[in-house]
Design a protein around this motif. Structure first.
Motif, PDB file in Angstrom:
ATOM      1  N   SER A 134       0.818  -1.205   0.000  1.00 27.66           N
ATOM      2  CA  SER A 134       0.000   0.000   0.000  1.00 27.66           C
ATOM      3  C   SER A 134       0.858   1.263   0.000  1.00 27.66           C
ATOM      4  CB  SER A 134      -0.919   0.011   1.224  1.00 27.66           C
ATOM      5  OG  SER A 134      -1.800  -1.100   1.197  1.00 27.66           O
ATOM      6  N   ILE A 135       0.257   2.353  -0.474  1.00 24.82           N
ATOM      7  CA  ILE A 135       0.888   3.669  -0.453  1.00 24.82           C
ATOM      8  C   ILE A 135      -0.081   4.645   0.200  1.00 24.82           C
ATOM      9  CG2 ILE A 135       1.859   5.563  -1.798  1.00 24.82           C
ATOM     10  CD1 ILE A 135       2.555   3.569  -3.986  1.00 24.82           C
ATOM     11  N   ARG A 136       0.413   5.405   1.166  1.00 25.76           N
ATOM     12  CA  ARG A 136      -0.414   6.408   1.828  1.00 25.76           C
ATOM     13  C   ARG A 136       0.310   7.743   1.806  1.00 25.76           C
ATOM     14  NH1 ARG A 136      -4.649   6.568   5.586  1.00 25.76           N
ATOM     15  NH2 ARG A 136      -4.720   8.561   6.698  1.00 25.76           N
ATOM     16  N   VAL A 137      -0.419   8.778   1.391  1.00 23.42           N
ATOM     17  CA  VAL A 137       0.137  10.131   1.356  1.00 23.42           C
ATOM     18  C   VAL A 137      -0.817  11.055   2.106  1.00 23.42           C
ATOM     19  CG1 VAL A 137       0.887  12.044  -0.107  1.00 23.42           C
ATOM     20  CG2 VAL A 137       1.198   9.684  -0.889  1.00 23.42           C
ATOM     21  N   ASP A 138      -0.327  11.663   3.178  1.00 18.83           N
ATOM     22  CA  ASP A 138      -1.172  12.599   3.922  1.00 18.83           C
ATOM     23  C   ASP A 138      -1.336  13.914   3.177  1.00 18.83           C
ATOM     24  OD1 ASP A 138      -1.539  10.730   5.906  1.00 18.83           O
ATOM     25  OD2 ASP A 138       0.077  11.509   7.178  1.00 18.83           O
ATOM     26  N   GLY A 144      -2.061  -3.388  -3.751  1.00 15.22           N
ATOM     27  CA  GLY A 144      -2.232  -2.702  -2.481  1.00 15.22           C
ATOM     28  C   GLY A 144      -3.081  -1.470  -2.668  1.00 15.22           C
ATOM     29  N   ASP A 145      -3.580  -0.942  -1.568  1.00 17.29           N
ATOM     30  CA  ASP A 145      -4.422   0.245  -1.623  1.00 17.29           C
ATOM     31  C   ASP A 145      -3.585   1.510  -1.724  1.00 17.29           C
ATOM     32  OD1 ASP A 145      -6.510  -1.502  -1.316  1.00 17.29           O
ATOM     33  OD2 ASP A 145      -6.875  -1.026   0.803  1.00 17.29           O
ATOM     34  N   ILE A 146      -4.179   2.537  -2.330  1.00 21.02           N
ATOM     35  CA  ILE A 146      -3.573   3.869  -2.381  1.00 21.02           C
ATOM     36  C   ILE A 146      -4.539   4.831  -1.710  1.00 21.02           C
ATOM     37  CG2 ILE A 146      -2.862   5.781  -3.860  1.00 21.02           C
ATOM     38  CD1 ILE A 146      -1.919   3.766  -5.907  1.00 21.02           C
ATOM     39  N   VAL A 147      -4.047   5.542  -0.690  1.00 20.28           N
ATOM     40  CA  VAL A 147      -4.868   6.502   0.054  1.00 20.28           C
ATOM     41  C   VAL A 147      -4.159   7.853   0.036  1.00 20.28           C
ATOM     42  CG1 VAL A 147      -5.945   7.077   2.254  1.00 20.28           C
ATOM     43  CG2 VAL A 147      -5.774   4.672   1.532  1.00 20.28           C
ATOM     44  N   VAL A 148      -4.874   8.870  -0.428  1.00 18.62           N
ATOM     45  CA  VAL A 148      -4.304  10.215  -0.537  1.00 18.62           C
ATOM     46  C   VAL A 148      -5.182  11.180   0.257  1.00 18.62           C
ATOM     47  CG1 VAL A 148      -3.659  12.090  -2.092  1.00 18.62           C
ATOM     48  CG2 VAL A 148      -3.359   9.710  -2.810  1.00 18.62           C
ATOM     49  N   GLY A 149      -4.550  11.946   1.150  1.00 21.04           N
ATOM     50  CA  GLY A 149      -5.289  12.929   1.927  1.00 21.04           C
ATOM     51  C   GLY A 149      -5.534  14.192   1.125  1.00 21.04           C
ATOM     52  N   ARG A 176      -1.674  11.316 -10.229  1.00 25.65           N
ATOM     53  CA  ARG A 176      -1.833  10.121 -11.050  1.00 25.65           C
ATOM     54  C   ARG A 176      -1.527   8.915 -10.168  1.00 25.65           C
ATOM     55  NH1 ARG A 176      -1.879   8.545 -16.463  1.00 25.65           N
ATOM     56  NH2 ARG A 176      -0.963   6.501 -16.863  1.00 25.65           N
ATOM     57  N   ALA A 177      -2.462   7.966 -10.103  1.00 27.46           N
ATOM     58  CA  ALA A 177      -2.294   6.807  -9.234  1.00 27.46           C
ATOM     59  C   ALA A 177      -2.745   5.547  -9.950  1.00 27.46           C
ATOM     60  CB  ALA A 177      -3.092   6.988  -7.942  1.00 27.46           C
ATOM     61  N   SER A 178      -1.990   4.464  -9.737  1.00 27.84           N
ATOM     62  CA  SER A 178      -2.285   3.200 -10.407  1.00 27.84           C
ATOM     63  C   SER A 178      -2.002   2.046  -9.462  1.00 27.84           C
ATOM     64  CB  SER A 178      -1.441   3.063 -11.680  1.00 27.84           C
ATOM     65  OG  SER A 178      -1.631   1.802 -12.280  1.00 27.84           O
ATOM     66  N   THR A 179      -2.929   1.066  -9.403  1.00 23.00           N
ATOM     67  CA  THR A 179      -2.757  -0.085  -8.530  1.00 23.00           C
ATOM     68  C   THR A 179      -3.685  -1.210  -8.982  1.00 23.00           C
ATOM     69  OG1 THR A 179      -2.787  -0.830  -6.232  1.00 23.00           O
ATOM     70  CG2 THR A 179      -4.507   0.706  -6.891  1.00 23.00           C
ATOM     71  N   ALA A 180      -3.678  -2.299  -8.196  1.00 21.95           N
ATOM     72  CA  ALA A 180      -4.626  -3.381  -8.419  1.00 21.95           C
ATOM     73  C   ALA A 180      -5.619  -3.467  -7.260  1.00 21.95           C
ATOM     74  CB  ALA A 180      -3.900  -4.716  -8.569  1.00 21.95           C
ATOM     75  N   GLY A 181      -5.573  -2.489  -6.358  1.00 24.94           N
ATOM     76  CA  GLY A 181      -6.450  -2.478  -5.196  1.00 24.94           C
ATOM     77  C   GLY A 181      -7.330  -1.247  -5.170  1.00 24.94           C
ATOM     78  N   ASN A 182      -7.736  -0.852  -3.979  1.00 25.65           N
ATOM     79  CA  ASN A 182      -8.604   0.316  -3.807  1.00 25.65           C
ATOM     80  C   ASN A 182      -7.810   1.613  -3.924  1.00 25.65           C
ATOM     81  OD1 ASN A 182     -10.819  -1.401  -3.183  1.00 25.65           O
ATOM     82  ND2 ASN A 182     -10.123  -1.536  -1.063  1.00 25.65           N
TER      83      ASN A 182
END
Length: 219
Positions: A18-22, A35-40, A47-53
């Motif tokens: 996963s990648i998380r950016v506040d 993995g999930d990508i969460v951006v605050g 630009r975001a790319s993944t196979a998860g949420n």
């Protein structure tokens, strides 16, 4: 990977996880194989790319998000949102324009103030346009699912709706009297409706292959 506060641009690439950016102040590019990508909050283009949420809370510029399967959710964007999902749903809060496509999931657009192009092979589409929206040319299409559009009473637009369903589900229902349905004389085949709202303007095209079309007056 977790990033708290980035004062400039951010490029993050991961083979998995996963990648998380506040928060980030510049252009942000995030890519992970799983993995999930969460951006605050992000100030530049995202630009975001993944196979998860994928979840984005607040974006001050354009947003381009892609996933092979999962939920895409963008709560607020001040630039055009482009979202592609290989097997899941798409939810957009507020944005000045949306391009959304899913290979197998519903699409919900809560408050859009500009043009929309939304397509899904399977699932419902629900789109609500903001009170002062400039729709321009827009297109919403579902292969198997209802298409529901909420329009403010003062919207200047020409609506064209095509329903290719066979049987009792092949309906076009409208709160606007200007939108009138036309059925083939034989009683079989595609159902079509067209109407000029408030004198007519840019085209809003709606299409379903299996399902119903609803054009509702926004409350």
């Amino acid at each position: 990977m977790t990033f708290s506060s980035i004062g400039g641009s951010l490029h993050s690439l991961s083979g998995g996880g996963s990648i998380r950016v506040d928060s980030a102040q510049g252009e942000t590019v995030l890519q992970t194989a799983g993995g999930d990508i969460v951006v605050g909050r992000v100030r530049g283009a995202l630009r975001a790319s993944t196979a998860g949420n994928i979840k984005v809370n607040d974006a001050a510029s354009t947003v381009e998000v892609f996933t092979q399967g999962g939920l895409i959710e963008v709560l607020r964007a001040r630039g055009v949102v482009t979202a592609e999902n290989g097997g899941g749903s798409i939810v957009i809060g507020s944005a000045p324009g949306v391009h959304a496509e899913s290979a197998g999931g519903g699409i919900r657009l809560k408050s859009v103030s500009g043009p929309v192009r939304a397509r899904t092979t399977s699932g419902p589409i629900v789109a609500s346009f903001a009170r002062n929206a400039t729709i321009a040319s827009s297109f919403l299409s579902s292969g198997a699912g209802d298409v529901t559009v909420y329009l403010p009473s003062n919207t200047v637009v020409t609506v064209k709706a095509l329903n290719e369903s066979i049987g009792w589900r092949g309906g076009i229902v409208s709160d606007f009297t200007e939108l009138r349905s036309q059925q083939p004389a034989s009683g079989f085949g595609a159902l079509f409706a067209e109407g000029n709202l408030n004198g007519g303007g840019p085209q809003l095209m709606l299409s379903v292959s299996r399902g119903s079309i609803f054009v509702k007056r926004a409350r």
